[in-house]
Design a protein around this motif. Structure first.
Motif, PDB file in Angstrom:
ATOM      1  N   VAL A 246       0.995  -1.350   0.012  1.00 16.75           N
ATOM      2  CA  VAL A 246       0.083  -0.167   0.113  1.00 16.75           C
ATOM      3  C   VAL A 246       0.527   1.122   0.085  1.00 16.75           C
ATOM      4  N   TRP A 247       0.845   2.319  -1.484  1.00 14.04           N
ATOM      5  CA  TRP A 247       1.433   3.129  -0.777  1.00 14.04           C
ATOM      6  C   TRP A 247       0.723   4.822  -0.642  1.00 14.04           C
ATOM      7  N   HIS A 311      -3.855  -1.307   5.412  1.00 15.48           N
ATOM      8  CA  HIS A 311      -1.968  -2.467   5.112  1.00 15.48           C
ATOM      9  C   HIS A 311      -3.101  -3.506   5.954  1.00 15.48           C
ATOM     10  N   LYS A 312      -3.281  -2.933   6.934  1.00 10.79           N
ATOM     11  CA  LYS A 312      -3.084  -4.027   8.286  1.00 10.79           C
ATOM     12  C   LYS A 312      -4.456  -4.783   7.883  1.00 10.79           C
ATOM     13  N   ASN A 313      -5.942  -4.905   6.782  1.00 13.95           N
ATOM     14  CA  ASN A 313      -6.540  -5.524   6.667  1.00 13.95           C
ATOM     15  C   ASN A 313      -5.585  -6.702   5.812  1.00 13.95           C
ATOM     16  N   MET A 314      -4.712  -6.287   4.569  1.00 15.60           N
ATOM     17  CA  MET A 314      -4.874  -7.171   3.662  1.00 15.60           C
ATOM     18  C   MET A 314      -3.583  -7.913   4.819  1.00 15.60           C
ATOM     19  N   SER A 315      -3.235  -7.995   5.216  1.00 16.29           N
ATOM     20  CA  SER A 315      -1.625  -8.715   6.439  1.00 16.29           C
ATOM     21  C   SER A 315      -2.366  -9.669   6.560  1.00 16.29           C
ATOM     22  N   LYS A 316      -3.951  -9.501   7.056  1.00 16.33           N
ATOM     23  CA  LYS A 316      -4.702 -10.642   7.426  1.00 16.33           C
ATOM     24  C   LYS A 316      -4.820 -11.886   6.841  1.00 16.33           C
ATOM     25  N   PHE A 317      -5.244 -11.952   5.316  1.00 18.15           N
ATOM     26  CA  PHE A 317      -4.588 -12.846   4.385  1.00 18.15           C
ATOM     27  C   PHE A 317      -3.391 -12.702   3.280  1.00 18.15           C
ATOM     28  N   ALA A 318      -3.079 -11.911   3.424  1.00 15.25           N
ATOM     29  CA  ALA A 318      -2.307 -11.761   1.871  1.00 15.25           C
ATOM     30  C   ALA A 318      -0.781 -12.005   2.474  1.00 15.25           C
ATOM     31  N   ALA A 369     -11.046  -5.498   2.091  1.00 15.85           N
ATOM     32  CA  ALA A 369      -9.872  -4.829   2.926  1.00 15.85           C
ATOM     33  C   ALA A 369      -9.857  -3.663   2.561  1.00 15.85           C
ATOM     34  N   ILE A 370     -10.083  -2.924   1.356  1.00 12.32           N
ATOM     35  CA  ILE A 370      -9.823  -1.848   1.066  1.00 12.32           C
ATOM     36  C   ILE A 370     -11.152  -1.373   1.587  1.00 12.32           C
ATOM     37  N   PHE A 371     -12.369  -1.805   1.318  1.00 14.59           N
ATOM     38  CA  PHE A 371     -13.214  -1.103   1.959  1.00 14.59           C
ATOM     39  C   PHE A 371     -13.194  -0.925   3.436  1.00 14.59           C
ATOM     40  N   ALA A 372     -13.108  -1.522   3.961  1.00 17.13           N
ATOM     41  CA  ALA A 372     -13.024  -1.913   5.807  1.00 17.13           C
ATOM     42  C   ALA A 372     -11.743  -0.075   5.906  1.00 17.13           C
ATOM     43  N   GLY A 373     -10.807  -0.496   5.472  1.00 17.10           N
ATOM     44  CA  GLY A 373     -10.067   0.710   5.956  1.00 17.10           C
ATOM     45  C   GLY A 373     -10.738   1.951   5.200  1.00 17.10           C
TER      46      GLY A 373
END
Ligand SMILES: [Zn+2]
Length: 450
Positions: A246-247, A311-318, A369-373
């Protein structure tokens, strides 16, 4: 000489035999349709000189290509949805030069340019036909009092699927293309936000066509976007490379962009500060710099906040490329007044990640994951005069005085009650409603003090 394509191809091939060949060949034509323009791409065997002009009554566009021949059947080009009714070709200068004529169905502004070879294609000649499109209707501005939630505005999220059309982005095993995968994720995110009250998502592109980097941010500005999220997938020669990232805009990218805005402020009608923003045009240099700096600082802080959460949300599965949010000077992140982030959803050149990215289920997971962020950020920090801000205030403090609410489509009495922190029975009582709970769109309900 202008004739129908089929015949000309035949004639040209005859001449080819006697004249001994041409410097350049047009061997294919591709058409990409965007809502505001159509792009025609002519694949060439080598670089060409060309001239573009228009003719009236009837409207036509003429493309004269020097020292070239046509080795493609124009009749098979799919023009549906384009402003072109027919493409014809002919030859000039004794068969030395190629003339391509486009008959138009509507008025367009043409623009042509050459493209150099890339990984995908060779030399190309590009013809963009811009339609006269009515500018997007201005968004409902919030002038209503905070007691009239029906008049409050939604938070606009600009969703940008990277690449498109002539630009496939990174390409993975089995020719899976970044442009396709990221549009899938963008549409999933769009659907999630559409279902969420208080948000209004808008896609920068919703089809297979190309938009330049600068016009992606311009589109977000025209939408009055509260946030911009660009979705991509990485590519690398080494197929072992993997991981999502994530940038946000780097400090160096931010300061160079500030310089650019200040340099062009005199002739720019652009606004900063989002909805109801201020123009830099009439401000002196010092004030303009201060305003721009404040706006950019706030945007970057919000960008980091949203990016961190995603980033935190994505790291849970990716698998993540880095432990933190990363920074770069990407052009699409450079809006000084719109929090902007870029999500690389994984390496499409990596076998495992490509397989995941192709699947609908994984695309949805990414979108979630993006939506939740996004939701977490705007729920905690809703912009003023938005429905979300109103809801947050209403929930936080007990109301001193009763207020009212205008029923919108999809409302139910129990939802209105819980949203306003009052009991269903109190709401019924205040409005003299029976247990049938019949409410009508447009009906104004009294909301009792909670
Ligand atoms: Zn990309």
């Amino acid at each position: 000489m202008i004739r129908r394509a089929g015949l000309i191809v035949l004639l040209l091939s005859c001449w080819l035999g006697t004249a001994g060949g041409y410097a350049a060949e047009v061997h294919n034509v591709r058409v990409w349709i965007a809502p505001d323009h159509a792009r025609l791409v002519f694949d060439l065997s080598s670089e060409v000189q060309h001239k573009l002009f228009t003719l009236k009554k009837p409207d036509r566009i003429v493309l004269d290509v020097s020292d070239a021949s046509l080795q493609s059947n124009l009749e098979t080009v799919d023009l549906s949805g384009s402003p072109v009714s027919l493409i014809r070709s002919g030859s000039r200068n004794g068969g030395k030069d190629l003339r391509i004529v486009l008959d138009l169905k509507e008025h367009v502004k043409p623009k042509s340019f050459a493209l150099k070879p890339n990984d995908q294609y060779g030399h190309r000649l590009v013809l963009d036909l811009y339609r006269d499109v009515a500018p997007e209707a201005p968004q409902k501005t919030a002038v209503a009092s905070a007691d009239d939630p029906a008049a409050l505005r939604d938070i606009v999220i600009a969703i940008d699927a990277g690449h498109g059309g002539e630009d496939p982005g990174a390409i993975g095993p089995g020719r899976v293309k970044e442009k396709t995968v990221v549009l899938g994720i963008a549409r999933e995110l769009n659907a999630l936000l559409q279902k969420e009250r208080g948000f209004q998502p808008k896609l920068t592109r919703d089809g297979d066509y190309y938009i330049s980097l600068r016009s992606r941010t311009e589109r977000a500005r025209k939408m009055n976007a509260d946030m911009f999220v660009s979705i991509h997938a990485d590519g690398f020669r080494d197929h072992r490379a993997r991981g999502a990232s994530v940038w946000v805009l780097s400090p160096r990218g931010a300061s160079s962009e500030m310089g650019r805005w200040l340099a062009q402020k005199e002739n720019s009608a652009d606004l900063i500060g989002g909805v109801g923003g201020v123009s830099l045009e009439d401000k002196d240099d010092v004030l303009a710099k201060v305003l721009l700096d404040m706006s950019m600082t706030a945007s970057r802080s919000d960008s980091r906040d949203i990016a961190h959460s995603i980033h935190k949300n994505m790291s849970k599965f990716a698998k993540m490329h880095k432990k933190q949010v990363e920074q770069a000077g990407f052009v699409v992140l450079k809006s000084p007044d719109i929090p902007s982030i870029l999500v690389e959803t994984g390496f499409i050149t990596n076998h495992d990640e490509a397989a995941k990215l192709k699947s609908k289920a994984y695309q949805r997971k990414m979108a979630e994951a993006i939506f939740a962020g996004i939701k977490a950020h705007f729920s905690a920090k809703p912009p003023a005069l938005t429905w979300l801000a109103w809801q947050k205030e209403g929930r936080g403090a007990a109301r001193a005085t009763p207020s009212s609410y205008k029923v919108v489509r999809g409302d139910t009495l129990s939802v209105i009650a819980s949203r306003n922190g009052v009991s269903l029975s109190a709401l019924r009582k205040a409005n003299g409603l029976s247990n049938a709970d019949q409410i009508l769109v447009g009906q104004v309900l009294k909301i009792p003090a909670s």
